[in-house]
Design a protein around this motif. Structure first.
Motif, PDB file in Angstrom:
ATOM      1  N   UNK A 148       0.839  -1.205   0.000  1.00 35.32           N
ATOM      2  CA  UNK A 148       0.000   0.000   0.000  1.00 35.32           C
ATOM      3  C   UNK A 148       0.877   1.260   0.000  1.00 35.32           C
ATOM      4  N   UNK A 149       1.902   1.259   0.826  1.00 34.32           N
ATOM      5  CA  UNK A 149       2.814   2.403   0.874  1.00 34.32           C
ATOM      6  C   UNK A 149       3.471   2.614  -0.491  1.00 34.32           C
ATOM      7  N   UNK A 170      -6.014 -11.475  -2.060  1.00 33.18           N
ATOM      8  CA  UNK A 170      -7.152 -10.637  -1.691  1.00 33.18           C
ATOM      9  C   UNK A 170      -6.692  -9.368  -0.963  1.00 33.18           C
ATOM     10  N   UNK A 171      -5.667  -9.483  -0.128  1.00 31.44           N
ATOM     11  CA  UNK A 171      -5.127  -8.304   0.546  1.00 31.44           C
ATOM     12  C   UNK A 171      -4.542  -7.321  -0.465  1.00 31.44           C
ATOM     13  N   UNK A 172      -3.794  -7.845  -1.434  1.00 30.40           N
ATOM     14  CA  UNK A 172      -3.230  -6.972  -2.463  1.00 30.40           C
ATOM     15  C   UNK A 172      -4.338  -6.344  -3.316  1.00 30.40           C
ATOM     16  N   UNK A 173      -5.393  -7.105  -3.590  1.00 28.85           N
ATOM     17  CA  UNK A 173      -6.504  -6.574  -4.373  1.00 28.85           C
ATOM     18  C   UNK A 173      -7.210  -5.440  -3.640  1.00 28.85           C
ATOM     19  N   UNK A 178      -8.156   0.487  -3.418  1.00 29.53           N
ATOM     20  CA  UNK A 178      -7.981   1.755  -2.715  1.00 29.53           C
ATOM     21  C   UNK A 178      -7.008   2.694  -3.423  1.00 29.53           C
ATOM     22  N   UNK A 179      -6.141   2.117  -4.269  1.00 26.75           N
ATOM     23  CA  UNK A 179      -5.099   2.912  -4.924  1.00 26.75           C
ATOM     24  C   UNK A 179      -5.243   2.763  -6.435  1.00 26.75           C
TER      25      UNK A 179
END
Length: 293
Positions: A148-149, A170-173, A178-179
């Motif tokens: 995310x950073x 799923x976390x990366x998605x 969001x980005x």
């Protein structure tokens, strides 16, 4: 969004273990004909066995072969940031769609260290950068918060996830949602269709070297909204993966399956797995059962 399939292209070798650039170009043309994009110098491309200059020459050759027909991403990740930057600068400007960088390996990294590493890379080139996470091989994992950073960097375009767990994808998605502009590419071959259905921009497949048309069929059917055709192609693809990878180290099995059909791909550099007659017979039977011999 039109989803895409990149094949992690094998690197072909001559009998004396020098790189066979023409045979590698031929494999690229085979994938282009099937409609697949390419990744050069990845895990299935024996990148850890290649020299600095060989990687640069391979990137140039495959970028030239692809032209504007398909997209090419090159893995330039090295254990140290210094060498990674050298390689990245050398291939920047070749017309690559992206530069992927596997996390540093052998060197244990903190998440702050990974942020510095990838930010330095993205600052150094104009070609879009893709993070490449494969913790089983590197022992370094890009945490979702780290992704995310890094997604906030203007020249970091996405991540190739080779971790093999649905939860991480799923976390990366969620980061991608969001980005805007941050893409997730799913790598494990048993998750191709699942990844597309969940929202991945595409896939990066090693097994696609063996069955390029089958991989392309999963993605094209998905893009066309033909769920039944995509599911059937995925079923066959997953069955091929399960049978072939049960015989040994997946990249070695992919290379050997290709060799049995086309000896011009050569063997891998030592100390890669040596040919085994019993194993070859099992591979040949797997390919014949699916009409891939």
């Amino acid at each position: 969004m039109t989803r895409r399939a990149h094949v992690a292209l094998v690197t072909c070798f001559n009998g004396d273990e020098t790189v066979n650039y023409e045979a590698t170009r031929a494999q690229a043309r085979r994938q282009i004909a099937a409609g697949n994009d390419l990744m050069v110098c990845g895990t299935n491309g024996d990148f850890t066995a290649l020299t600095h200059d060989e990687k640069i020459r391979l990137c140039a050759a495959i970028a030239e072969e692809a032209g504007d027909k398909v997209r090419v991403i090159a893995n330039i990740g090295c254990p140290a940031t210094f060498e990674t930057l050298q390689l990245a600068r050398a291939v920047d400007g070749l017309g690559l769609h992206g530069i992927a960088a596997i996390t540093p390996y052998f060197i244990a990294c903190t998440q702050a260290g990974l942020i510095r590493h990838f930010s330095s890379l993205a600052d150094a080139v104009t070609t879009p950068v893709y993070l490449y996470d494969i913790p089983a091989r590197t022992q370094n994992h890009i945490e979702p918060a780290t992704a995310r950073h890094l997604a906030g960097h203007g020249n970091i375009a996405g991540i190739k996830d080779s971790g093999g767990t649905e939860a991480t994808v799923l976390d990366y998605l969620q980061v991608a949602r969001d980005m805007p502009g941050f893409e997730v590419y799913c790598a494990p071959d048993h998750l191709v269709l699942w990844g597309l259905q969940e929202g991945c921009a595409g896939v990066v497949s090693g097994l696609g070297n063996v069955a390029p048309e089958l991989l392309a069929r999963i993605v094209s059917a998905f893009n066309a909204g033909d769920t039944a055709a995509a599911q059937e192609a995925q079923r066959v693809f997953a069955g091929l993966r399960a049978d072939l990878y049960a015989l040994g180290f997946p990249p070695a099995m992919v290379k050997r399956a290709l060799f049995l059909a086309d000896p011009s791909v050569g063997l891998s550099r030592q100390p890669a797995l040596l040919p085994d007659p019993q194993q070859d017979a099992a591979i040949a039977a797997i390919l014949a059962a699916r009409g891939l011999d």
